[in-house]
Design a protein around this motif. Structure first.
Motif, PDB file in Angstrom:
ATOM      1  N   ALA A   1       0.815  -1.210   0.000  1.00 54.19           N
ATOM      2  CA  ALA A   1       0.000   0.000   0.000  1.00 54.19           C
ATOM      3  C   ALA A   1       0.854   1.268   0.000  1.00 54.19           C
ATOM      4  O   ALA A   1       0.423   2.313  -0.499  1.00 54.19           O
ATOM      5  CB  ALA A   1      -0.936  -0.001   1.209  1.00 54.19           C
TER       6      ALA A   1
ATOM      7  N   ARG B   1       5.580   3.240  -4.050  1.00 54.75           N
ATOM      8  CA  ARG B   1       5.539   4.356  -4.993  1.00 54.75           C
ATOM      9  C   ARG B   1       6.540   4.129  -6.130  1.00 54.75           C
ATOM     10  O   ARG B   1       7.020   5.067  -6.761  1.00 54.75           O
ATOM     11  CB  ARG B   1       5.848   5.676  -4.270  1.00 54.75           C
ATOM     12  CG  ARG B   1       4.839   6.031  -3.161  1.00 54.75           C
ATOM     13  CD  ARG B   1       3.473   6.287  -3.752  1.00 54.75           C
ATOM     14  NE  ARG B   1       2.465   6.631  -2.737  1.00 54.75           N
ATOM     15  CZ  ARG B   1       1.646   5.747  -2.162  1.00 54.75           C
ATOM     16  NH1 ARG B   1       1.715   4.463  -2.487  1.00 54.75           N
ATOM     17  NH2 ARG B   1       0.750   6.142  -1.277  1.00 54.75           N
TER      18      ARG B   1
ATOM     19  N   HIS C   1      -1.460  10.762 -12.903  1.00 54.28           N
ATOM     20  CA  HIS C   1      -1.927  10.464 -11.551  1.00 54.28           C
ATOM     21  C   HIS C   1      -0.808   9.938 -10.652  1.00 54.28           C
ATOM     22  O   HIS C   1       0.284   9.617 -11.117  1.00 54.28           O
ATOM     23  CB  HIS C   1      -3.059   9.434 -11.612  1.00 54.28           C
ATOM     24  CG  HIS C   1      -2.633   8.120 -12.192  1.00 54.28           C
ATOM     25  ND1 HIS C   1      -2.338   7.958 -13.523  1.00 54.28           N
ATOM     26  CD2 HIS C   1      -2.443   6.906 -11.619  1.00 54.28           C
ATOM     27  CE1 HIS C   1      -1.987   6.715 -13.751  1.00 54.28           C
ATOM     28  NE2 HIS C   1      -2.039   6.051 -12.617  1.00 54.28           N
ATOM     29  N   ARG C   2      -1.105   9.833  -9.380  1.00 54.81           N
ATOM     30  CA  ARG C   2      -0.154   9.297  -8.404  1.00 54.81           C
ATOM     31  C   ARG C   2      -0.492   7.833  -8.099  1.00 54.81           C
ATOM     32  O   ARG C   2      -1.643   7.418  -8.234  1.00 54.81           O
ATOM     33  CB  ARG C   2      -0.215  10.116  -7.115  1.00 54.81           C
ATOM     34  CG  ARG C   2       0.222  11.556  -7.287  1.00 54.81           C
ATOM     35  CD  ARG C   2       0.131  12.302  -5.978  1.00 54.81           C
ATOM     36  NE  ARG C   2       0.552  13.688  -6.119  1.00 54.81           N
ATOM     37  CZ  ARG C   2       0.549  14.570  -5.144  1.00 54.81           C
ATOM     38  NH1 ARG C   2       0.133  14.221  -3.930  1.00 54.81           N
ATOM     39  NH2 ARG C   2       0.958  15.805  -5.359  1.00 54.81           N
ATOM     40  N   PRO C   3       0.485   7.067  -7.651  1.00 53.82           N
ATOM     41  CA  PRO C   3       0.193   5.682  -7.262  1.00 53.82           C
ATOM     42  C   PRO C   3      -0.818   5.618  -6.123  1.00 53.82           C
ATOM     43  O   PRO C   3      -0.798   6.449  -5.213  1.00 53.82           O
ATOM     44  CB  PRO C   3       1.556   5.149  -6.795  1.00 53.82           C
ATOM     45  CG  PRO C   3       2.568   6.043  -7.445  1.00 53.82           C
ATOM     46  CD  PRO C   3       1.923   7.395  -7.528  1.00 53.82           C
ATOM     47  N   ASN C   4      -1.685   4.632  -6.206  1.00 52.72           N
ATOM     48  CA  ASN C   4      -2.640   4.358  -5.128  1.00 52.72           C
ATOM     49  C   ASN C   4      -2.919   2.854  -5.146  1.00 52.72           C
ATOM     50  O   ASN C   4      -3.949   2.419  -5.659  1.00 52.72           O
ATOM     51  CB  ASN C   4      -3.936   5.149  -5.313  1.00 52.72           C
ATOM     52  CG  ASN C   4      -4.915   4.884  -4.183  1.00 52.72           C
ATOM     53  OD1 ASN C   4      -4.521   4.590  -3.064  1.00 52.72           O
ATOM     54  ND2 ASN C   4      -6.194   4.975  -4.485  1.00 52.72           N
TER      55      ASN C   4
ATOM     56  N   VAL D   1      -4.238  -0.676  -4.688  1.00 57.03           N
ATOM     57  CA  VAL D   1      -5.466  -1.246  -4.146  1.00 57.03           C
ATOM     58  C   VAL D   1      -5.136  -2.681  -3.751  1.00 57.03           C
ATOM     59  O   VAL D   1      -4.986  -3.554  -4.600  1.00 57.03           O
ATOM     60  CB  VAL D   1      -6.606  -1.193  -5.185  1.00 57.03           C
ATOM     61  CG1 VAL D   1      -7.882  -1.824  -4.615  1.00 57.03           C
ATOM     62  CG2 VAL D   1      -6.861   0.258  -5.609  1.00 57.03           C
TER      63      VAL D   1
ATOM     64  N   HIS E   1      -9.357   3.025  -8.658  1.00 57.27           N
ATOM     65  CA  HIS E   1      -8.261   3.876  -8.177  1.00 57.27           C
ATOM     66  C   HIS E   1      -8.789   4.951  -7.227  1.00 57.27           C
ATOM     67  O   HIS E   1      -8.182   5.223  -6.180  1.00 57.27           O
ATOM     68  CB  HIS E   1      -7.570   4.521  -9.384  1.00 57.27           C
ATOM     69  CG  HIS E   1      -6.621   5.619  -9.073  1.00 57.27           C
ATOM     70  ND1 HIS E   1      -5.355   5.408  -8.584  1.00 57.27           N
ATOM     71  CD2 HIS E   1      -6.760   6.965  -9.193  1.00 57.27           C
ATOM     72  CE1 HIS E   1      -4.752   6.576  -8.407  1.00 57.27           C
ATOM     73  NE2 HIS E   1      -5.578   7.534  -8.777  1.00 57.27           N
ATOM     74  N   GLU E   2      -9.919   5.531  -7.570  1.00 57.73           N
ATOM     75  CA  GLU E   2     -10.484   6.609  -6.758  1.00 57.73           C
ATOM     76  C   GLU E   2     -11.130   6.099  -5.475  1.00 57.73           C
ATOM     77  O   GLU E   2     -11.051   6.735  -4.422  1.00 57.73           O
ATOM     78  CB  GLU E   2     -11.509   7.387  -7.588  1.00 57.73           C
ATOM     79  CG  GLU E   2     -10.888   8.151  -8.758  1.00 57.73           C
ATOM     80  CD  GLU E   2     -11.912   8.715  -9.715  1.00 57.73           C
ATOM     81  OE1 GLU E   2     -11.534   9.575 -10.540  1.00 57.73           O
ATOM     82  OE2 GLU E   2     -13.102   8.297  -9.674  1.00 57.73           O
TER      83      GLU E   2
ATOM     84  N   GLY F   1     -10.661   2.839  -4.069  1.00 52.20           N
ATOM     85  CA  GLY F   1      -9.774   2.013  -3.264  1.00 52.20           C
ATOM     86  C   GLY F   1     -10.304   0.631  -2.944  1.00 52.20           C
ATOM     87  O   GLY F   1      -9.834  -0.023  -2.008  1.00 52.20           O
TER      88      GLY F   1
ATOM     89  N   CYS G   1      -1.865  -0.872  -8.953  1.00 52.00           N
ATOM     90  CA  CYS G   1      -2.257   0.517  -9.222  1.00 52.00           C
ATOM     91  C   CYS G   1      -2.906   0.667 -10.595  1.00 52.00           C
ATOM     92  O   CYS G   1      -2.617  -0.102 -11.518  1.00 52.00           O
ATOM     93  CB  CYS G   1      -1.032   1.441  -9.163  1.00 52.00           C
ATOM     94  SG  CYS G   1      -0.365   1.721  -7.523  1.00 52.00           S
TER      95      CYS G   1
END
Length: 199
Positions: A13, A16, A29-32, A34, A55-56, A58, A94
């Protein structure tokens, strides 16, 4: 007793590694990551990568594709998101982003190289592997055939592995052209899901 996947979930989680790659995409976008697995899981759903909505939010498959996938599996949302029994491990954790034409970029191979061996070491109780789409099928089965060919030969792959097409709306025409999928594969898949879930 602490779940031996917990530290790894936190580590993934926080990853990066692909930040520069994602910043250079059309979405910028940035890494997120899931991350959705625990050591007690009985069913592995191996997919491609999160889409923009996932992505938004999660949460994996929290979109129309997820609705279709759950219908295929014969699972309610509560069953699907039961971490103690269902793990979702895509080829990339991601959202890879879109290109300039608005098409999905492929999952970065770096993600699987970094994490998959470690993840699968923490999943000793898997009874059923569901391979969603070509990327997951090529990785897990080491096959080079098309998705259609792989899914059509599902009986030859083994009782504990089911290859599926991606449940995206883009594959609606594929489903119409291949009625055998709904007639032959889905009933067997649903029965195997119930068995693996212990129901």
């Amino acid at each position: 007793m602490q779940d031996n996947a917990d530290p790894l979930v936190s580590e993934i989680a926080a990853c990066r590694a692909c930040a520069d790659r994602f910043a250079a995409t059309h979405t910028g976008h940035r890494p997120n990551p899931v991350v959705w697995f625990r050591s007690s899981a009985r069913i592995l759903i191996a997919g491609q990568a999160p889409g923009l909505r996932v992505h938004e939010i999660g949460r994996p498959f929290a979109d129309a594709s997820g609705d279709r996938l759950r219908a295929w599996l014969g699972m309610s949302p509560d069953q699907f998101y039961e971490l103690s029994r269902v793990a979702v491990v895509p080829m990339a954790f991601c959202f890879p982003g879109y290109n300039a034409k608005g098409s999905d970029l492929p999952p970065p191979p770096q993600c699987a190289r970094l994490w998959h061996d470690k993840v699968f070491e923490t999943l000793p109780n898997i009874r059923l592997r569901i391979l969603v789409g070509g990327y997951a099928q090529k990785f897990h089965l080491k096959l080079r055939g098309s998705v259609t060919e792989t899914v059509r030969n599902w009986r030859d792959i083994g009782p504990d592995v089911f290859p599926l097409p991606h449940p995206s709306w883009r594959n609606t025409a594929w489903l119409r052209k291949n009625p055998w999928f709904g007639e032959e594969v889905l009933p067997a898949l649903r029965a195997r899901v119930k068995e693996a879930m212990g129901e």
